[in-house]
Structures are given as structure tokens and as C-alpha cells.
Design an enzyme around this catalytic site. Structure first.
Site, PDB file in Angstrom:
ATOM      1  N   HIS A  19       0.710  -1.213  -0.186  1.00  0.00           N
ATOM      2  CA  HIS A  19       0.232  -0.152   0.492  1.00  0.00           C
ATOM      3  C   HIS A  19       0.990   1.682   0.212  1.00  0.00           C
ATOM      4  CE1 HIS A  19      -2.930  -2.526   1.860  1.00  0.00           C
ATOM      5  NE2 HIS A  19      -3.804  -2.340   0.941  1.00  0.00           N
ATOM      6  N   LYS A  43     -15.764  -8.567   4.371  1.00  0.00           N
ATOM      7  CA  LYS A  43     -14.317  -8.633   5.215  1.00  0.00           C
ATOM      8  C   LYS A  43     -14.538  -8.090   6.676  1.00  0.00           C
ATOM      9  CE  LYS A  43     -10.509  -7.043   1.442  1.00  0.00           C
ATOM     10  NZ  LYS A  43     -10.067  -6.279   0.661  1.00  0.00           N
ATOM     11  N   ARG A  93      -1.464  -6.497  -7.775  1.00  0.00           N
ATOM     12  CA  ARG A  93      -0.301  -7.428  -7.570  1.00  0.00           C
ATOM     13  C   ARG A  93       0.118  -8.617  -8.681  1.00  0.00           C
ATOM     14  NH1 ARG A  93      -2.870  -7.253  -2.508  1.00  0.00           N
ATOM     15  NH2 ARG A  93      -3.817  -8.539  -3.564  1.00  0.00           N
ATOM     16  N   SER A 131      -2.789  -7.952   2.320  1.00  0.00           N
ATOM     17  CA  SER A 131      -3.657  -7.123   4.561  1.00  0.00           C
ATOM     18  C   SER A 131      -4.100  -8.929   4.673  1.00  0.00           C
ATOM     19  CB  SER A 131      -4.988  -6.381   3.929  1.00  0.00           C
ATOM     20  OG  SER A 131      -3.952  -5.580   3.821  1.00  0.00           O
TER      21      SER A 131
END
Length: 168
Positions: A19, A43, A93, A131
Site C-alpha cells: 500500500h 471482510k 499485484r 493484508s
């Protein structure tokens, strides 16, 4: 000439070195970068919204560029409009990220064609960091220092210890 404002949205639970890489690089592309901290209903966050806001603010303090940290609980495109942003910055990513982000960018363009999505590839060394994986590693007592700053590492480890005591 009007100010170029970009929004970098995420849950940042916790904020990772990946990040931070996107924030540093994204801040160079706009006059003002607004980091939008949100809660994703799919989440379950380790940190509360207020905790995540405080952590992100601390982590970006001292970075170059005009960077604001703002919470939001709305459609991303409504948030971007409210902030006066014309650019959404998203980090990628892997190919799986691209497929999801490409679909989201298309939907967002249908909602508000005045806002463009810009994809930044994560630094090669930071590409595997997520994360979700940082939290999973920490929950099993693994080392996370390569993926987050020392301050965030301390906070995640402390949170895992508290969660462990509550679960006993």
C-alpha cells in the site's frame, strides 16, 4: 488550471508496504491524493475504522505530496465525486487482481465516466503482499516484519495477542 485530485481507496487492514508503495507513487501523479479508508462488508476487519484511519495517517505522515486520509461508506464513484477526484488509483499485484480491477473499472466508468481508473503495478518485491495474508500469518504466529512497517507489525502482533486472550 484545476487541481488534479486522485483517490486511492481500500480497507487498509492493516496497511502494508505494498500500500505504501502505491501511495508514494500515486502521490506523484496528482496534486492531492485522498486515501479513502472504508469497510468492506465481505471482510471482517482486525482493526476498527477509527484505528485504521489513525494508523494510515501515521504511516503517510512525512511522505512527499499532499495526502489526505478520509473515511467513506458509499459507492467509490460517489466518494470520488464528493472529493472532486477525477482519478481512481488502484494497485495491481497479479493477473487475478487485474481481472477483478478491470471489471470494477468498467462498472465504475458506467456509473461515472468523468472519473478515470489508473492502475499501478506493485513493486516486484512487494507483489505477493496482501493484508489478508499478513493477518493470517500473524494469527498463526508467523513473522510479518517483511510486509509491514515496524509500528504496524507491533500493532498487529498486539491485536493478535488480544484476540487470542478473548478466544481462550
Amino acid at each position: 488550471m484545476s487541481e488534479r485530485i486522485g483517490v486511492y481507496p481500500g480497507t487498509f487492514d492493516p496497511i502494508t508496504l505494498g500500500h505504501m508503495d502505491i501511495i508514494r507513487r500515486g502521490a506523484k501523479l496528482v496534486d492531492r491524493l485522498v486515501i479513502g479508508v472504508t469497510t468492506n462488508p465481505s471482510k471482517s476487519p482486525m482493526f476498527t475504522l477509527d484505528e485504521r484511519m489513525a494508523i494510515v495517517r501515521r504511516e503517510v505522515e512525512g511522505l512527499a505530496g499532499a495526502i489526505d486520509v478520509v473515511d467513506f461508506d458509499s459507492l467509490l464513484m460517489d466518494f470520488a465525486e464528493r472529493e472532486g477526484a477525477r482519478v481512481i488509483i488502484r494497485g495491481l499485484r497479479a493477473v487475478a487482481d487485474f481481472e477483478y480491477e478491470y471489471q470494477m473499472a468498467g462498472m465504475n466508468q458506467q456509473i461515472n465516466p468523468r472519473v478515470e481508473t489508473v492502475f499501478l503495478m506493485a513493486d516486484v518485491a512487494l507483489q505477493p503482499i496482501a493484508s489478508r495474508l499478513v493477518k493470517e500469518i500473524a494469527l498463526f504466529g508467523g513473522p510479518i516484519g517483511k510486509f509491514v512497517t515496524p509500528a504496524v507489525c507491533t500493532e498487529v502482533v498486539a491485536r493478535v495477542e488480544v484476540m487470542g486472550r478473548k478466544g481462550s
